[in-house]
Design an enzyme around this catalytic site. Structure first.
Site: not given
Ligand SMILES: *Cc1c(COP(=O)(O)O)cnc(C)c1O
Length: 386
Positions: A49, A147, A276, A324
């Site tokens: 991801k 969550r 800045y 930036m």
């Molecule tokens: C991001 C994520 C992972 C991976 O977690 P890491 O700690 O980066 O290995 C696994 N399961 C879910 C649901 C996640 O959101």
């Protein structure tokens, strides 16, 4: 300068870049996957991801598969389809989609879908009807993070609805998933409670008639430090890019090096302001180098006056607020010239700051540093194995 840093700089120059560049060490990604698979003794679902934690989703996916991963995990359907369109053929699980998402292309592309509510399930069933193929789903239980995932009071109903949909031929319930949110503190009682809740959720699913073949938990901290978290497959992302969130001691290697060319070097006098505001006034004459990376590229603004980059093998501090697009570095009497390359961040093998150090300076975690590398940072992939 050692050969491999020179090689990296050569890669940059060959690319003709005068911009900040992230060199991604594909060998490290592959070896980290092998390491995680070996230490857990469990098949790995490589989580790619957030554009592969900033390293490139496809690059991380291919490296992880070459390193022995058997499946991929992403949040959105769009991320999953990107991998499919690039020819990736292994199981891909997408776990974070609103019930209003268009699930049909995912079903068509044989993307596994996590389902966390009856409303989600209805949307997926609807898509599978229209696609004319059953959707492969993983029921997602909230086991303690509050969550994502179905809350325990909604879990039984979700399992029954999924069983009905499976009997009707609309879905195939391949997996049950949960996530461990306290595993960066190994031995925490919270993790034991979460694992107990996952077992209870599994019992409920079985009682509803479900026979999922794959139960899985994540992430890196959990599966590296707690054997109880290693079920049929381990969902791991951070570890693949060299992050060891629970300091498990696993021999993982950071895979990204951020380089930035020196745009200019100037002499400055004591009393001059830098950047800045009036946050930094020079207390002595010095030389200042300008680098074309700023907070839009992932350099946290809060790191001013703590952070440093590597030039001529030496740590040179950032001075003045991070802008930036740019930062100013105090190079003192180092003979730095425009066009040279600063190492902003890397594995630390040559003295450069690591993502962990940047995270410390920014009061955050390494994940936020590596995923924060902005879109205008050029990505190059190298095959280092050192
Ligand atoms: C991001 C994520 C992972 C991976 O977690 P890491 O700690 O980066 O290995 C696994 N399961 C879910 C649901 C996640 O959101």
């Amino acid at each position: 300068m050692s050969t491999d840093v020179r090689d990296r700089l050569t890669v940059r120059r060959e690319a003709g870049s005068s911009r900040a560049t992230a060199l991604v060490d594909v060998g490290a990604l592959r070896e980290n996957t092998r390491t995680v698979a070996r230490l857990t003794g469990t098949p790995v679902m490589a989580v790619v991801k957030a554009d592969g934690y900033g390293h490139g989703a496809l690059v991380l996916a291919r490296a992880a598969l070459a390193g022995g991963a058997s499946a991929l995990g992403v949040t959105s359907i769009a991320e999953a389809l990107l991998l499919r369109r690039a020819g990736v053929d292994v199981p891909i699980l997408s776990w974070l989609n609103a019930p209003t998402a268009d699930f049909r292309p995912a079903v068509h592309a044989r993307v596994d879908l996590a389902v966390a509510s009856v409303e989600h399930l209805r949307a997926v069933v609807d898509a599978s009807r229209r696609a004319g193929v059953p959707a492969i789903v993983h029921l997602h239980a909230d086991i303690g993070m509050t969550r994502d995932g179905a809350a325990s009071q909604a879990w039984g109903r979700l399992c029954h609805a999924a069983d009905e949909a499976e009997v009707a031929g609309h879905v195939l319930v391949r997996g049950l998933m949960g996530h461990l949110g306290s595993a960066d503190r190994p031995g925490s009682a919270a993790t034991t409670a979460d694992l107990d809740r996952f077992e209870a959720a599994t019992d409920t699913a079985r009682a509803a008639g479900l026979r999922p073949s794959t139960r899985h938990l994540g992430g890196t901290a959990a599966v590296l430090t707690d054997a109880r978290a290693r079920l049929d497959v381990c969902r791991v992302g951070a570890g693949l890019v060299g992050i060891d969130p629970a300091a498990s001691g696993a021999p993982l290697r950071a895979a990204v090096t951020l380089l930035a060319p020196v745009v200019s070097v100037r002499e400055a006098e004591a009393g001059q302001r830098v950047g800045y505001g009036e946050t930094h006034v020079l207390d002595r004459p010095t030389r200042l180098a300008l680098l074309p990376v700023g907070y839009a590229d992932g350099i946290p603004r809060i790191t001013t006056d703590r952070a440093a980059v590597l030039l001529h093998g030496r740590r040179c501090p950032l001075v003045g607020l991070v802008s930036m697009d740019q930062v100013v570095v105090d190079v003192g009497d180092l003979p730095v010239r425009a066009g040279e390359t600063a190492i902003v961040l890397g594995p630390g093998t040559h003295g450069e700051p690591t993502a962990r150090e940047w995270a410390g300076w920014a009061q955050t975690i390494e994940h936020e540093i590596v995923t924060g590398l902005g879109p205008r940072v050029e990505r190059h992939h190298t095959e280092e194995t050192s």
